[in-house]
Design a protein around this motif. Structure first.
Motif, PDB file in Angstrom:
ATOM      1  N   LEU A 171       0.830  -1.205   0.000  1.00 36.94           N
ATOM      2  CA  LEU A 171       0.000   0.000   0.000  1.00 36.94           C
ATOM      3  C   LEU A 171       0.865   1.255   0.000  1.00 36.94           C
ATOM      4  N   ALA A 172       2.017   1.173   0.678  1.00 35.04           N
ATOM      5  CA  ALA A 172       2.909   2.333   0.681  1.00 35.04           C
ATOM      6  C   ALA A 172       3.356   2.656  -0.739  1.00 35.04           C
ATOM      7  N   ILE A 173       3.714   1.624  -1.474  1.00 37.50           N
ATOM      8  CA  ILE A 173       4.242   1.862  -2.830  1.00 37.50           C
ATOM      9  C   ILE A 173       3.133   2.193  -3.815  1.00 37.50           C
ATOM     10  N   PHE A 174       2.039   1.452  -3.751  1.00 34.53           N
ATOM     11  CA  PHE A 174       1.061   1.562  -4.835  1.00 34.53           C
ATOM     12  C   PHE A 174      -0.145   2.441  -4.500  1.00 34.53           C
ATOM     13  N   THR A 175      -0.242   2.889  -3.270  1.00 35.73           N
ATOM     14  CA  THR A 175      -1.378   3.749  -2.945  1.00 35.73           C
ATOM     15  C   THR A 175      -0.934   5.081  -2.358  1.00 35.73           C
ATOM     16  N   TYR A 176      -0.047   5.034  -1.347  1.00 35.30           N
ATOM     17  CA  TYR A 176       0.292   6.283  -0.669  1.00 35.30           C
ATOM     18  C   TYR A 176       1.354   7.078  -1.411  1.00 35.30           C
ATOM     19  N   TYR A 177       2.360   6.386  -1.913  1.00 39.97           N
ATOM     20  CA  TYR A 177       3.392   7.097  -2.648  1.00 39.97           C
ATOM     21  C   TYR A 177       2.816   7.836  -3.870  1.00 39.97           C
ATOM     22  N   PRO A 178       1.950   7.195  -4.667  1.00 43.67           N
ATOM     23  CA  PRO A 178       1.384   7.927  -5.815  1.00 43.67           C
ATOM     24  C   PRO A 178       0.657   9.208  -5.441  1.00 43.67           C
ATOM     25  N   ILE A 179       0.041   9.221  -4.249  1.00 41.29           N
ATOM     26  CA  ILE A 179      -0.639  10.447  -3.833  1.00 41.29           C
ATOM     27  C   ILE A 179       0.376  11.587  -3.673  1.00 41.29           C
ATOM     28  N   ALA A 180       1.519  11.255  -3.065  1.00 49.45           N
ATOM     29  CA  ALA A 180       2.561  12.267  -2.909  1.00 49.45           C
ATOM     30  C   ALA A 180       3.074  12.712  -4.282  1.00 49.45           C
ATOM     31  N   GLU A 181       3.278  11.749  -5.150  1.00 51.02           N
ATOM     32  CA  GLU A 181       3.730  12.054  -6.506  1.00 51.02           C
ATOM     33  C   GLU A 181       2.763  13.015  -7.204  1.00 51.02           C
ATOM     34  N   LEU A 182       1.490  12.753  -6.982  1.00 54.75           N
ATOM     35  CA  LEU A 182       0.449  13.548  -7.621  1.00 54.75           C
ATOM     36  C   LEU A 182       0.631  15.028  -7.266  1.00 54.75           C
ATOM     37  N   PHE A 183       0.900  15.278  -5.980  1.00 55.65           N
ATOM     38  CA  PHE A 183       1.121  16.656  -5.552  1.00 55.65           C
ATOM     39  C   PHE A 183       2.325  17.251  -6.274  1.00 55.65           C
ATOM     40  N   ARG A 184       3.380  16.465  -6.352  1.00 52.38           N
ATOM     41  CA  ARG A 184       4.588  16.976  -6.993  1.00 52.38           C
ATOM     42  C   ARG A 184       4.318  17.332  -8.457  1.00 52.38           C
ATOM     43  N   ILE A 185       3.662  16.404  -9.163  1.00 53.86           N
ATOM     44  CA  ILE A 185       3.428  16.637 -10.586  1.00 53.86           C
ATOM     45  C   ILE A 185       2.579  17.884 -10.805  1.00 53.86           C
ATOM     46  N   SER A 186       1.688  18.153  -9.856  1.00 53.46           N
ATOM     47  CA  SER A 186       0.794  19.297 -10.050  1.00 53.46           C
ATOM     48  C   SER A 186       1.546  20.620 -10.009  1.00 53.46           C
ATOM     49  N   PHE A 187       2.793  20.594  -9.568  1.00 51.95           N
ATOM     50  CA  PHE A 187       3.582  21.835  -9.566  1.00 51.95           C
ATOM     51  C   PHE A 187       4.581  21.895 -10.718  1.00 51.95           C
ATOM     52  N   THR A 188       4.425  20.975 -11.669  1.00 50.36           N
ATOM     53  CA  THR A 188       5.331  20.986 -12.819  1.00 50.36           C
ATOM     54  C   THR A 188       4.546  21.382 -14.069  1.00 50.36           C
ATOM     55  N   ASP A 189       5.257  21.468 -15.182  1.00 50.92           N
ATOM     56  CA  ASP A 189       4.569  21.730 -16.450  1.00 50.92           C
ATOM     57  C   ASP A 189       4.722  20.510 -17.349  1.00 50.92           C
ATOM     58  N   TRP A 190       4.563  19.348 -16.778  1.00 45.52           N
ATOM     59  CA  TRP A 190       4.929  18.126 -17.472  1.00 45.52           C
ATOM     60  C   TRP A 190       3.920  17.729 -18.539  1.00 45.52           C
ATOM     61  N   ASN A 191       4.393  17.775 -19.763  1.00 46.78           N
ATOM     62  CA  ASN A 191       3.630  17.346 -20.923  1.00 46.78           C
ATOM     63  C   ASN A 191       4.325  16.100 -21.463  1.00 46.78           C
ATOM     64  N   LEU A 192       3.596  15.038 -21.575  1.00 49.83           N
ATOM     65  CA  LEU A 192       4.211  13.764 -21.963  1.00 49.83           C
ATOM     66  C   LEU A 192       4.863  13.838 -23.341  1.00 49.83           C
ATOM     67  N   LEU A 193       4.396  14.774 -24.155  1.00 54.78           N
ATOM     68  CA  LEU A 193       4.955  14.904 -25.499  1.00 54.78           C
ATOM     69  C   LEU A 193       6.344  15.520 -25.484  1.00 54.78           C
ATOM     70  N   LYS A 194       6.693  16.130 -24.369  1.00 51.56           N
ATOM     71  CA  LYS A 194       7.978  16.837 -24.344  1.00 51.56           C
ATOM     72  C   LYS A 194       9.011  16.080 -23.551  1.00 51.56           C
ATOM     73  N   ASP A 195      10.260  16.367 -23.830  1.00 52.01           N
ATOM     74  CA  ASP A 195      11.338  15.655 -23.167  1.00 52.01           C
ATOM     75  C   ASP A 195      11.677  16.229 -21.798  1.00 52.01           C
ATOM     76  N   THR A 196      11.334  17.464 -21.568  1.00 48.39           N
ATOM     77  CA  THR A 196      11.762  18.074 -20.315  1.00 48.39           C
ATOM     78  C   THR A 196      10.575  18.670 -19.569  1.00 48.39           C
ATOM     79  N   TRP A 197      10.794  18.874 -18.274  1.00 48.86           N
ATOM     80  CA  TRP A 197       9.768  19.543 -17.478  1.00 48.86           C
ATOM     81  C   TRP A 197      10.458  20.372 -16.420  1.00 48.86           C
ATOM     82  N   GLN A 198       9.758  21.298 -15.834  1.00 51.39           N
ATOM     83  CA  GLN A 198      10.298  22.040 -14.708  1.00 51.39           C
ATOM     84  C   GLN A 198       9.171  22.427 -13.762  1.00 51.39           C
TER      85      GLN A 198
END
Lengths: 301, 455, 293
Positions: free
Chosen positions: A27-54
């Motif tokens: 559960l730590a890996i597949f449920t709780y960690y993704p929630i934390a990741e979700l927060f992180r991603i929401s502060f990036t400009d990550w577009n899967l089509l592009k090679d870089t993000w910030q």
């Protein structure tokens, strides 16, 4: 361990703990960690089509609450709530009515109950393609039957006034038997004494239903309400097959909205932001329904 | 011990939950490199000398080809793949139908991000070339073309350009079509209807060609313009000088006066019953076709690739006319190109290159051109007697041969697929739900500007 | 009791009887109507799946097929690649089932019969996971799986579903209801944890275990959301996704092969429906059991 001669109690506790460790790690890996990741991603400009993000700070949150995403956020919220109300009504009111109809204990009725309950086990994708076929504007049998009574063809899935209703038809077909079964098993738990006493007082069937059955079923109703509400907020599959959120997003429920940003537009940043909003919403609903359920209900022990 | 174990676990969970927050590290292959590291990688990649690479296939290999060719093409696909497999010993191709062009797009981008599950070679709808080129998804074919002395000059110029990004040949033209007005030649000849050659003549044509019943309902539509893909109506805008994407690359002109007027016309014709808006549903295309086949529509705008399908299904003669223009009479390339995903290993790429040459060869191309409505792509066909022979078989294609120079590459922008989705949905909602034209176009343009500037 | 009173009681009795009979008749009529409506989509799926393409597109639908075209099924199995989807679905479901049952039983034991510090906190962690569905976490999960090279693999399909907080919760409740003395007695006899679980607890909760496992099986077999995200290619496509794909291919722009789509729909539901009829008793209580807890 042998050398240290641990206290057998302690050894037992460790062994007991080991029983639950795999689950916790999972559960730590597949449920709780993704929630934390979700927060992180929401502060990036990550577009899967592009090679870089910030990191871009609160840009996505601004987009969501005060930008071009806002309109669709409220739209999906509205659609989801409408859908939930529909599913709740079918499951609770429909389930209750069906329970009264099928509340007769013999072999024929038991077989019929099984049939009414069966759709719950029919895979949603199979059910959805069958409904697509039944609801087809030109060749569907529903429009043919309607034409027999003089109603002209309805574009069930292509008209925004009927699209959500069509999705709910499918949901209703699959869920109503479930509501029925839950209510029936609860009804059997109501002691016959109550009814006999009421009969002696000269109560009619309807009075008995209102003054005995309904109140006694309130925990069941609450249970159905909570579980159905939460699961209905996560609806995706029926919408995906029947309407793909269309026409013009009139059936775009929350999960479909997130799915579209992530897997169609490949805007992981925006999808993550909406997903967090959705997560918070789910939490609030869960907490609120739990609060309501504590206290309000009278249990018959 | 008990305490410790619990503590360790709790710590592990905290770490697990916060690790993601602690920095912008790389999440690995999934295109998630932080800006700096990616720049480094790019530098490193550029340093890799290209001289050492061999483009020969030396060992047996099985490769996958993703395509979007539906049921009616499956016999041709099987035949072509079998021919290739039996023509040489080393490469075995497995063709895989992935779905529509947008399904292929989604699957391809996802596989590229994942770095596995990529096909050796795939089709891609023409407007995606820029997205893929910009995102580094496609292999630059230039060294392959040089190494094998492949004659790229024989492709039509517009087609080669449509397959390029930023001057690099990132794909090759495969199945090429363009928008066309299919019309019921029997009806047009019998009633002496003049087909419109400019947008201004459309009004008169729409009114003249529509047949209405006594109660005002439409018995025959003048034409039907598909609404499920903006490709079918975007030339009307382009030819009247609307910049769908302005030169600054971050704004659109679709809320300008001309664009609003065009949208207003399209809506007006629908409101008057001269035509109807198809919407974006799955069955919109088959409904439109059945209207045309049954004579409920005098004409339809569709892709040339369906020419044979129409000929087979209609019991009247099919005519093809160039779409009415404005300041210009340009049209756009449709259909698909072939490309090799850049994350494949070299052996797979080499095999894919062999298969790509075969798929784009003149013989295979002509098989498609004769069996379907896709166009010949070769100058050595288009500009020679072979082309004349082809025209004798399919005289309707004269309209296309006359205007070959007017077929342009698609608009290239990395947010194009998002833009096109917003556009077609907004058009459908505006027309079908009787929205205000000005307001709808403005609202839509706001959204488009947002995705253009933020892509 | 006077004669009058007697006869009026008799009359009351009569009228009550009549009422009951009317009520029964009404119930029968309504029940039959409901059953017909509920059954219709399934009936329609079955008859449509054996019609010819011409017959399925008739303006006036036929309620019974004029001719039986069982080759529709063969076509779907071959062209639609359904044989492969069957295999993929079976392996995925088996994987999910085994791992959920094994991890679930042990965890349920730990939470019900075990004793260790932090037990409650750990259980709250499990319960908390109930509130975080895949529909929220699928984006990071998808990226994780992709980075590990698990997209389009069985492992990718199974891993995020390998542990079920629901399953653990249900079993824990059931184990709690069993008196500790059984466990103690077994321990005295020298049974270890594995022995207690397999020889004592599992047999005593057979029916619950079986029911919950059946629900897990059908959920796995019918799952759609995660397979759609992680198995986008053909290689590990499962039945539900394959059917949606078939719908797009066959009913899409150029062909209207609804008879074959219906054949595919039948193929996808057959295993679960067979299970449903064999284990009706368990299936019927499956969901209502959850309701009663």
């Amino acid at each position: 361990m042998k050398e240290k001669r641990m206290n057998p109690r302690k050894v037992s506790a460790v062994k007991d703990f080991i029983c639950v460790v795999p689950v916790l790690i999972f559960l730590a890996i597949f449920t709780y960690y993704p929630i934390a990741e979700l927060f992180r991603i929401s502060f990036t400009d990550w577009n899967l089509l592009k090679d870089t993000w910030q990191y871009v700070g609160f840009k996505n949150w601004q987009w969501l609450f005060n930008g071009s995403g806002t309109r669709y956020l409220w739209n999906s919220l509205r659609v989801t709530v409408l859908y939930s109300i529909g599913e709740l009504t079918v499951t609770i009111v429909g389930g209750m009515i069906f329970a009264l109809i099928f509340n007769r204990m013999n072999k024929a009725f038991s077989a019929m109950r099984a049939i009414v309950f069966m759709p719950k086990y029919v895979a949603m994708s199979s059910a959805a393609v069958v409904f697509l076929w039944i609801l087809n504007t030109d060749t569907g049998i529903l429009n043919y039957l309607l034409s027999l009574v003089g109603i002209s063809a309805v574009d069930w899935l292509g008209d925004r006034n009927t699209a959500l209703i069509s999705v709910l038809m499918l949901t209703g077909w699959r869920c109503i038997g479930y509501g029925m079964m839950v209510y029936l098993s609860a009804m059997m738990g109501i002691s016959a004494d109550y009814y006999e006493a009421a009969s002696l007082d000269g109560a009619s069937s309807f009075q008995k239903f209102v003054s005995i059955t309904l109140p006694m079923l309130s925990p069941t109703t609450l249970f159905l309400f909570v579980t159905t509400f939460i699961s209905s907020m996560k609806v995706f599959q029926s919408v995906d097959i029947l309407t793909q959120g269309g026409p013009y997003r009139s059936t775009e429920v929350f999960v479909y909205n997130i799915y579209r940003y992530a897997m169609v537009d490949f805007r992981m940043d925006r999808a993550a932001t909406v997903a967090i909003f959705f997560f918070v919403l789910l939490l609030l609903v869960t907490v609120a329904t739990m609060k309501i359920s504590n206290g309000r209900i009278t249990y018959d022990s | 011990m008990r305490k410790k174990a619990a503590l360790v676990l709790a710590a592990a969970m905290v770490v697990g939950m916060t690790a993601g927050c602690s920095g912008g590290g790389s999440t690995g292959k999934a295109a998630v490199n932080n800006a700096d590291t990616a720049a480094e990688n790019a530098g490193g990649a550029a340093d890799t000398p290209a001289e050492e690479v061999s483009y020969e296939v030396t060992e047996p290999i099985t490769i996958t080809w993703w395509h979007a060719l539906e049921e009616q093409y499956s016999d041709t696909v099987t035949e072509i793949v079998n021919d290739f497999n039996s023509s040489q010993d080393l490469i075995t191709v497995e063709a895989e139908y992935v779905g529509s062009y947008s399904d292929v797009n989604e699957a391809l981008v996802a596989a590229h991000a994942a770095g596995n599950g990529l096909p050796a070679i795939t089709v891609a709808n023409t407007p995606y070339v820029a997205e893929y080129g910009a995102g580094g998804l496609t292999e630059d074919l230039t060294p392959y073309i040089e190494a094998s002395g492949y004659d790229i000059e024989d492709f039509g110029d517009g087609m080669v350009a449509a397959a390029q990004y930023d001057g690099k040949q990132v794909s090759l033209p495969f199945l090429i079509s363009t928008q066309i007005l299919f019309y019921n030649k029997d009806m047009v000849d019998a009633e002496g209807i003049t087909l419109p050659s400019t947008w201004d003549e459309m009004d008169a044509f729409m009114e003249a060609a529509t047949v209405k019943a006594a109660d005002g309902s439409t018995e025959r539509y003048a034409t039907i313009i598909p609404g499920w893909d903006q490709w079918y109506f975007e030339t009307f805008y382009l030819n009247q000088g609307v910049n769908i994407i302005n030169e600054d690359q971050v704004t659109t002109d679709l809320d300008g006066e001309t664009a609003v007027a065009i949208a207003g016309k399209l809506k007006e014709w629908c409101d008057n019953g001269y035509t109807y808006w198809t919407g974006t549903a799955d069955d919109a295309s088959s409904n439109m076709r059945s209207n045309f086949i049954s004579g409920k529509a005098l004409s339809v705008v569709h892709t040339t690739s369906l020419y044979n399908t129409y000929v087979d299904q209609c019991d009247f003669e099919i005519g093809m006319a160039w779409l009415p223009g404005g300041e210009t009479k340009n049209q756009e390339i449709g259909g698909c190109v072939l490309l090799i995903p850049s994350k494949n290993d070299q052996a797979t790429k080499n095999a894919a290159w062999q298969f790509m040459q075969y798929l784009c060869s003149k013989d295979v191309n002509m098989k498609w051109a004769e069996g379907t409505g896709y166009m010949p792509t070769r100058k050595s066909v288009l500009e020679t007697e072979e082309g004349q022979a082809f025209l004798e078989q399919k005289p309707a294609f004269q309209a296309i041969f006359d205007n070959l120079d007017l077929i342009n590459p698609r608009i290239q922008h990395s947010a194009w697929s998002q833009l096109s989705n917003i556009w077609k949905n907004a058009m459908a909602e505006m027309i079908l739900e009787n929205g205000d034209v000005q307001e709808s176009m403005e609202q839509m343009s706001l959204e488009i500007n947002d995705i253009l500037s933020d892509s | 009791m006077s004669k009058q009173e007697l006869s009026s009681a008799k009359a009351r009795n009569e009228s009550a009887k009549r009422n009951r009979r009317i009520k029964a008749a009404v119930q029968w009529v309504l029940a039959i109507i409901v059953v017909l409506i509920i059954v219709f989509p399934i009936y329609w799926m079955l008859v449509s799946s054996v019609k010819s393409q011409e017959e399925i597109l008739l303006a006036v639908p036929t309620l019974w097929p004029r001719e039986f075209h069982f080759e529709n099924y063969i076509n779907v199995l071959n062209r639609g690649n359904f044989a492969k989807y069957y295999w993929n679905t079976a392996v995925m479901t088996a994987g999910i089932l085994i791992s959920q049952v094994v991890t679930g039983i042990f965890a349920a034991y730990g939470f019900s019969k075990g004793k260790f510090r932090g037990q409650n906190v750990c259980f709250i962690i499990v319960l908390g996971a109930l509130m975080i569905p895949l529909q929220v976490t699928f984006i990071p999960l998808y990226i994780m799986m992709a980075n590990w090279g698990l997209s389009d693999t069985f492992l990718g399909l199974i891993l995020p579903e390998a542990v079920s907080p629901y399953y653990i919760f249900m079993l824990r409740q059931t184990f709690m209801a069993i008196d500790d003395s059984y466990v103690e007695a077994a321990r005295m006899d020298g049974l270890g944890r594995v022995g207690i679980i397999t020889k004592i607890l599992a047999p005593m909760c057979k029916s619950t275990l079986f029911t919950v496992t059946l629900v897990t099986f059908t959920n796995g077999w019918n799952s759609y959301f995660w397979p759609k995200i992680i198995a986008r290619g053909e290689k590990r496509r499962v039945l539900t996704i394959g059917l949606a794909q078939l719908q797009n291919t066959f009913a899409g722009n150029e062909t209207m092969n609804n008879h074959e789509i219906m054949a595919g729909a039948v193929l996808a539901v057959v295993p679960v429906i067979i299970l449903f009829f064999i284990f009706q008793k368990y299936m019927l209580t499956g969901y209502s059991k959850a309701a009663m807890k």
